[in-house]
Design an enzyme around this catalytic site. Structure first.
Site, PDB file in Angstrom:
ATOM      1  CD  GLU A  22      -2.312  -1.855   2.172  1.00  0.00           C
ATOM      2  OE1 GLU A  22      -3.369  -2.492   2.233  1.00  0.00           O
ATOM      3  OE2 GLU A  22      -1.354  -2.042   2.944  1.00  0.00           O
ATOM      4  CB  THR A  23       1.275   4.141  -1.930  1.00  0.00           C
ATOM      5  OG1 THR A  23       2.339   3.313  -2.421  1.00  0.00           O
ATOM      6  CG2 THR A  23       1.747   5.581  -1.874  1.00  0.00           C
TER       7      THR A  23
END
Length: 305
Positions: free
Chosen positions: A46-47
């Site tokens: 995830e970002t």
């Protein structure tokens, strides 16, 4: 446009362990398409993009993207973002400084408590934005076992059976007989796409778990696979641990009171992660639950867009 970003290793106090997270600051002007492209460029589970909160009393608005799609809620971006924001905003505070903040996510406001530390790894804990709920669907148990590369007899232990649970993001919970079975999983994407159900219009993610663990304090050992999210295997999945709270409560018949649980994940990937789950039960139902863990900054830099 130049934006500041940081990389944190989450659910660990050790760099190059846990689940890496990209934290992008000042992302108000970024379009959905740009954020998705950046998440693909980072190619981490995830970002998280930090934007100005809609409510001025809240710390920030978060947008969370996997390499394949946006999520309404996720655990390791919540923990990592809470720590990153707090460390950035309170760098001059005395070590062991405690902060309570609210982060706005698509699932709703998420209350976080952060304990800053000068040892390099701070701790954050958040209240689940939703209590876990179960969705009953017909499951192809043999097909699921084949997709995991395990025997049908390995599916389930004690009262635990395969089931779909969600505390904001749904996961197909797959209890396996013992640690050896979980360690031996060989996930087959093609077979999974044939056997796994669609949940909320998307292919279910696989959360495989057993009781016990490699670490002596771990109560559960887990692995997570999600072709739909673009994640081959995840070193730590706080959103799935949040959903697991429902399965633990139902299948273990938790008594009233507080039950603390340590979940280990990422061991098979060489990135051991430790997720703290606390479940409060009142009158036989989950009244509230919390997810927590440490995070340590690994890198920082600039994005030129």
């Amino acid at each position: 446009m130049v934006l500041r970003y940081m990389i944190y290793d989450v659910f660990t106090d050790t760099r190059l362990a846990g689940n890496p997270l990209a934290v992008v600051f000042g992302a108000d002007a970024l379009s959905d398409e740009t954020m998705q492209a950046l998440a693909g460029e980072m190619n981490l589970s995830e970002t998280v993009f930090i934007r100005t909160a809609q409510n001025p009393a809240h710390a920030a608005r978060l947008r969370i993207f996997t390499p394949a799609r946006e999520l309404p809620f996720a655990g390791h971006p919540t923990v990592g973002a809470a720590i990153a924001i707090s460390e950035l905003n309170h760098a001059d505070q005395h070590p062991d400084f405690d902060i309570v903040c609210v982060l706005e996510e698509n699932v709703g406001p998420v209350r976080c408590a952060v304990k800053l530390s000068d040892t390099g790894a701070s701790f954050a804990e958040f209240d689940l934005p939703r209590n876990p709920v179960r969705t009953d669907l017909n499951l192809d148990r043999q097909g699921l076992a084949d997709a995991l590369g395990v025997k049908l007899s390995d599916l389930g232990f004690e009262n635990h059976v395969p089931a779909i649970w969600s505390a904001g993001v749904p996961f197909l919970m797959l209890p396996l007989h013992n640690l050896a079975a979980v360690e031996g999983v060989e996930f087959d994407v093609t077979l999974w796409e044939k056997a796994a159900p669609l949940v909320e219009g998307r292919l279910a993610s696989a959360y495989v778990y057993c009781r016990g663990g490699v670490h002596h304090a771990a109560k559960f050992h887990a692995r997570m696979f999600s072709p739909d999210m673009g994640i081959a295997e995840d070193p730590a999945t706080g959103g799935a641990a949040a959903a697991l709270a429902g399965a633990i409560h139902q299948f273990d018949a938790l008594p009233d009171g507080l039950t603390p649980i340590l979940i280990e994940q990422g061991v098979e990937m060489g990135r051991p992660s430790f997720i703290h789950l606390h479940i409060d039960v009142k009158d036989g139902a989950i009244s509230k639950a919390r997810i927590g863990g440490q995070a340590v900054k690994l890198a920082s830099g600039e994005l030129h867009l």
